[in-house]
Each structure stands twice: as structure tokens, then as C-alpha cells.
Design an enzyme around this catalytic site. Sequence first.
Site, PDB file in Angstrom:
ATOM      1  N   ASP A 178       2.706 -29.732 -48.052  1.00 33.28           N
ATOM      2  CA  ASP A 178       2.292 -31.042 -48.549  1.00 33.28           C
ATOM      3  C   ASP A 178       0.922 -31.473 -48.032  1.00 33.28           C
ATOM      4  O   ASP A 178       0.472 -31.033 -46.969  1.00 33.28           O
ATOM      5  CB  ASP A 178       3.298 -32.105 -48.091  1.00 33.28           C
ATOM      6  N   HIS A 218       3.457 -28.885 -43.810  1.00 31.27           N
ATOM      7  CA  HIS A 218       2.169 -29.527 -44.133  1.00 31.27           C
ATOM      8  C   HIS A 218       1.020 -28.561 -43.869  1.00 31.27           C
ATOM      9  O   HIS A 218       0.767 -28.217 -42.702  1.00 31.27           O
ATOM     10  CB  HIS A 218       2.003 -30.803 -43.302  1.00 31.27           C
TER      11      HIS A 218
HETATM   12 NI    NI Z   1       2.971 -36.176 -47.608  1.00 35.10          NI
END
Ligand code: NI
Length: 239
Positions: free
Chosen positions: A47, A188
Site C-alpha cells: 500500500d 507498505h
Molecule cells: Ni494506506
Amino acid sequence: MHRRLVISTIAATALCGTALAGAATSASAAPLAVDCRKVKCVALTFDDGPIADTRRLLRVLKDRNVKATFYVVGKNVQKNPSTVRTAALAGHQIGNHGWDHADLTKLSAAKVRSQLSRTDAAVKQATGKNPTTLRAPYGAHNATVRSVAGRPLVHWSIDTLDWKHRDTARLIRTVNAQTKPGDIVLLHDIHRTTVDAVPGIVNALKSRGYHFVTVDQLFAPGKLPAGKVTYHNRAAYRP
Ligand code: NI
């Protein structure tokens, strides 16, 4: 039928698996058919990018023939369109994560629509294809968000807290300890410590027989319903 780009062929292969796997020719990166009803699958999701370091992650994934899903932030796509294009061409799935990572539950319907449509447009410009799933920033959603989304919301079944700990060894241990067949793992790519952990994560899960698939592949041949949130792994999913 209205999309004839090469990357669409890759995406269609990912979706339809067995039916189209043999049709992929020049797209050498097209994944082999994996049926997650029959084999152990896991969907790694990355992400908040793309940032410069996302290219390093793409090389790590390519070297190991691993497919993943990227929930991209529109303004980062605008800054790094070629990275998103490279990811799509490599067979990764691209999903919408809002324009600037705003909490969508705090916005009007019109502003939610703008967050999503601007991101869709940036991804379409970069890859030729609109994202078909949404991951709401912070996992925050309400009836307005779900309605405006007009597509499935795909969240996660394993929250690694990589953003909090920023600890490569710990992240490898966490993912290896928690992953079950059908899981969606939240990661992430904006954190170097996370990208550093990917080889270890892949080695650990591959040795346990896991196949690395995109979100669409994970649920294929089923399709997730628009406006519904998927938190759970494939085993918990009821079409
Ligand atoms: Ni996010």
C-alpha cells in the site's frame, strides 16, 4: 472486449486462470494458472506507493516470480506513472487507495467520488486499465464510501503493523507465523524495512508450499461483490 492492451491480456489471464493461461505469448511475465481452491495461496498487498523504492520491490518480486497487488495512492501514481505501468506489465494487480490517503469517512460523497475517480484516471493513464478494487485508507469506510466505490473493497486478514515496527526480521517472523491459506497480507512498499523483508517472506512461505497470487486470483473464479468489504481470507469468503 473493449480493452485490447497487452496488460489487459495479463490481467485476464490472472482472472481466468486455466482458460487463458495458454494464450499468453509475448507476455512472459503472465502468471501460470493457480487455482486457490486447490493449492495454498497468499496475496501480498503493498500500500501507499508507488515511491522510488517500489522499483526495487518490483525487481525482488520479478526475480522470485511472485505476483502481488499494489494499492496505490493517486498522487503518487501521478509522480511515478512508469513504475505503475511496469508493475501492471509484470502481472501485478493495481488497486485504488484514494488520491492522497484521506480518511474517506470524513469526506462528502462528492469528495469521495473525486478521490476515487482521480486515482482511477491516473492509473488508467499509466496502465491503460482502471483499478477494479478499492482499499479504503486506514480501512475506514461507511455507507457513503461503499456506495460511491461501486466496486469491492478489499482490506486484509493479516495486519503486519510493518509501518509501526519498521523491523525487517520481525516482519518476516510475523508473516511466517500468521499466514494461513487464503490470507491477504497488508504491507507498505513505502517503508524500506518492508521491501527488505520481502525476500525472507517469500522464502519462508514458498518453503511451506504457498503460491503468491493477486487479489483477483485469490478469489477466482468467484468475483467479489461491489460495495462489500472483504476482510477475510479466501477460506472465509462465501460468494
Ligand atoms: Ni494506506
